[in-house]
Design an enzyme around this catalytic site. Structure first.
Site, PDB file in Angstrom:
ATOM      1  N   VAL A  52       0.866  -1.178   0.000  1.00  0.00           N
ATOM      2  CA  VAL A  52       0.000   0.000   0.000  1.00  0.00           C
ATOM      3  C   VAL A  52       0.903   1.229   0.000  1.00  0.00           C
ATOM      4  O   VAL A  52       2.063   1.158   0.382  1.00  0.00           O
ATOM      5  CB  VAL A  52      -0.974   0.030   1.210  1.00  0.00           C
ATOM      6  CG1 VAL A  52      -2.010  -1.079   1.094  1.00  0.00           C
ATOM      7  CG2 VAL A  52      -0.242  -0.051   2.521  1.00  0.00           C
ATOM      8  N   SER A  53       0.344   2.346  -0.443  1.00  0.00           N
ATOM      9  CA  SER A  53       1.161   3.547  -0.627  1.00  0.00           C
ATOM     10  C   SER A  53       1.379   4.356   0.638  1.00  0.00           C
ATOM     11  O   SER A  53       2.408   4.989   0.800  1.00  0.00           O
ATOM     12  CB  SER A  53       0.534   4.451  -1.681  1.00  0.00           C
ATOM     13  OG  SER A  53       0.487   3.777  -2.906  1.00  0.00           O
TER      14      SER A  53
END
Length: 188
Positions: free
Chosen positions: A8-9
């Protein structure tokens, strides 16, 4: 062996859905991280997953954009995997198999879409930034001193009654900031 990779970012995001899908696929080892997908170079867990993989293994991800956001990075990763004899599988994009001509076509199309999406995000962000600047919104850290305080600071420097450190202490700033804000040429 099936090896999973989840990403995930931002720290506010959650990769539990990805982990669940990878476990459901039968991944025996899963590497996960919270890191931007802009570049593959800064993702330690991705590098660890690739290094861990051996000939005959399969690297499994849930979506192509979890692996990379540019065609250059995607192809570099896939070439590295192919050189090691490691297969590549994307769960949410059925048919994604780089060992077949159709799979390579699908890989290129979806990879191009991911790169296009990244470019759109960057363009929208820049448009928003420019619109905000046009409205007078300033970016960056808020100034510690008001215009009046800045004028008083310059007066203190010009008077010579206080040392630069005393002026810094008076205004709650670093000594080198006194030189910068006062416009002094030397920062000795």
């Amino acid at each position: 062996m099936k090896i999973g990779y989840a990403r995930v970012s931002t720290t506010g995001q959650d990769y539990n859905t990805q982990l669940s899908k990878l476990q459901g696929e039968g991944c025996e080892k899963i590497f996960s991280e919270k890191q931007s997908g802009k570049s593959a170079d800064n993702r330690a867990e991705l590098q660890r997953a690739i290094e861990f993989a051996r000939e005959g293994d399969v690297l499994v991800i849930t979506k192509l954009d979890r692996l990379a956001r540019s065609m250059g990075d995607l192809w570099a990763i896939v070439r590295e995997l192919e050189a090691k004899g490691v297969a590549f599988k994307v769960l949410d994009q059925a048919g994604m198999d780089t060992s077949s001509a159709t799979g390579k076509l699908l890989f290129n199309i979806l990879g191009s879409i991911a790169e296009f999406e990244r470019d759109l995000i960057n363009a929208r962000t820049e448009e928003g930034r420019q619109a905000a600047k046009a409205k007078g919104i300033k970016f960056g850290r808020k100034a510690k001193l008001t215009d009046d305080q800045l004028a008083a600071l310059r007066g203190d420097v010009d008077s010579g009654y206080l040392t630069k450190q005393e002026i810094a202490d008076k205004y709650g700033i670093a000594r080198n900031s006194v030189y910068r804000l006062a416009g002094a040429k030397d920062a000795a």
